[in-house]
Design a protein around this motif. Sequence first.
Motif, PDB file in Angstrom:
ATOM      1  N   HIS A 184      -7.149  -0.818   5.542  1.00 33.02           N
ATOM      2  CA  HIS A 184      -5.938  -1.597   5.333  1.00 33.02           C
ATOM      3  C   HIS A 184      -6.353  -3.056   5.274  1.00 33.02           C
ATOM      4  O   HIS A 184      -7.100  -3.543   6.133  1.00 33.02           O
ATOM      5  CB  HIS A 184      -4.933  -1.401   6.475  1.00 33.02           C
TER       6      HIS A 184
ATOM      7  N   ASP B  56      -5.054  -6.943   5.170  1.00 28.98           N
ATOM      8  CA  ASP B  56      -3.967  -7.885   5.403  1.00 28.98           C
ATOM      9  C   ASP B  56      -4.475  -9.221   4.907  1.00 28.98           C
ATOM     10  O   ASP B  56      -5.370  -9.824   5.507  1.00 28.98           O
ATOM     11  CB  ASP B  56      -3.635  -7.933   6.893  1.00 28.98           C
TER      12      ASP B  56
ATOM     13  N   THR C 273       0.468   6.312   1.800  1.00 30.76           N
ATOM     14  CA  THR C 273       1.376   5.178   1.979  1.00 30.76           C
ATOM     15  C   THR C 273       0.774   4.024   1.206  1.00 30.76           C
ATOM     16  O   THR C 273      -0.380   3.644   1.435  1.00 30.76           O
ATOM     17  CB  THR C 273       1.510   4.803   3.467  1.00 30.76           C
TER      18      THR C 273
ATOM     19  N   TYR D 249       0.682   0.067   0.174  1.00 31.77           N
ATOM     20  CA  TYR D 249       1.032  -1.170   0.856  1.00 31.77           C
ATOM     21  C   TYR D 249       0.629  -2.381   0.022  1.00 31.77           C
ATOM     22  O   TYR D 249      -0.235  -2.306  -0.840  1.00 31.77           O
ATOM     23  CB  TYR D 249       0.348  -1.233   2.229  1.00 31.77           C
TER      24      TYR D 249
ATOM     25  N   THR E   7      -0.931  -6.210   0.282  1.00 29.23           N
ATOM     26  CA  THR E   7      -1.834  -6.903   1.206  1.00 29.23           C
ATOM     27  C   THR E   7      -1.185  -8.123   1.852  1.00 29.23           C
ATOM     28  O   THR E   7      -1.693  -8.624   2.851  1.00 29.23           O
ATOM     29  CB  THR E   7      -3.126  -7.340   0.490  1.00 29.23           C
TER      30      THR E   7
ATOM     31  N   VAL F 294       3.093  -3.620   6.993  1.00 24.84           N
ATOM     32  CA  VAL F 294       2.828  -2.217   6.691  1.00 24.84           C
ATOM     33  C   VAL F 294       4.091  -1.397   6.985  1.00 24.84           C
ATOM     34  O   VAL F 294       4.938  -1.809   7.777  1.00 24.84           O
ATOM     35  CB  VAL F 294       1.604  -1.710   7.490  1.00 24.84           C
TER      36      VAL F 294
ATOM     37  N   VAL G 159       3.188   3.639  10.392  1.00 25.76           N
ATOM     38  CA  VAL G 159       1.768   3.612  10.044  1.00 25.76           C
ATOM     39  C   VAL G 159       1.045   2.722  11.044  1.00 25.76           C
ATOM     40  O   VAL G 159       1.430   1.582  11.261  1.00 25.76           O
ATOM     41  CB  VAL G 159       1.544   3.083   8.608  1.00 25.76           C
TER      42      VAL G 159
ATOM     43  N   ILE H 120      -2.227   0.879  11.542  1.00 33.92           N
ATOM     44  CA  ILE H 120      -3.433   0.452  10.821  1.00 33.92           C
ATOM     45  C   ILE H 120      -4.656   0.362  11.725  1.00 33.92           C
ATOM     46  O   ILE H 120      -5.766   0.196  11.242  1.00 33.92           O
ATOM     47  CB  ILE H 120      -3.214  -0.892  10.095  1.00 33.92           C
TER      48      ILE H 120
ATOM     49  N   LEU I 128      -3.953   5.399   3.279  1.00 31.29           N
ATOM     50  CA  LEU I 128      -3.436   4.099   2.834  1.00 31.29           C
ATOM     51  C   LEU I 128      -4.118   3.697   1.541  1.00 31.29           C
ATOM     52  O   LEU I 128      -5.326   3.848   1.394  1.00 31.29           O
ATOM     53  CB  LEU I 128      -3.704   3.023   3.893  1.00 31.29           C
TER      54      LEU I 128
ATOM     55  N   ARG J 289      -3.693   0.504  -1.697  1.00 37.97           N
ATOM     56  CA  ARG J 289      -2.999  -0.691  -2.154  1.00 37.97           C
ATOM     57  C   ARG J 289      -1.896  -0.325  -3.152  1.00 37.97           C
ATOM     58  O   ARG J 289      -1.979   0.667  -3.864  1.00 37.97           O
ATOM     59  CB  ARG J 289      -3.999  -1.671  -2.767  1.00 37.97           C
TER      60      ARG J 289
END
Length: 193
Positions: free
Chosen positions: A16, A18, A108, A110, A112, A116, A120, A122, A131, A133
């Motif tokens: 994931h 961020d 799922t 997501y 960035t 989220v 979920v 992370i 997960l 993008r």
Amino acid sequence: MKVEGDPRVDAYEGMHVDAPNSDVTLTNVTTGQKIVGRFAYHNELKRPELIFCFCLSMAYDAGLRKFGGACIEITDEKALHDRIAGALVRRSRLTRLDRPLLRADRITYYRTDAAVAEGVDIKNPTHLPFLKRYTYTAEQEYRYVFARRGGYELNQVIVNRLHQRNADIAKLKADEITLRIGSIRDIAEARAV
């Protein structure tokens, strides 16, 4: 990550990201020194080469053509799940596998730069293989996932915008495991795309 080629390559599988659209302040808790800049936070699998995925799509449309000219429609998902789980029980006698032996779920998707989805975690490494993008949303992917021992270990990394994920992937050893589940003629149907 490494096994797939265009159009399926995704350097950010099993993680994931961020990446806020603004500067971030990092503070060294020992020295108090602060660094300001564009950083991204990665929650990733420490040893992604130990994770094995069987990927399917819940879509049945022309977008699937990038994967080939035909597809197999699973008509009894529970039976497929049970057969894969049974094969993993047999396999675990030969290969040390992580628990849970098998996880299956929808992907799922997501962004960035956004929070989220609810539910979920992370920081839970068993959630990370599910997960992707947001750019891959059209695939409507569903996965069966299992791992060799040590596969579900979390690695948390802060990177700057110059970080090249592809360089990390080039170092990975590509591997595969074949599971024999027998004929699926009774629970599947071939279709042209």
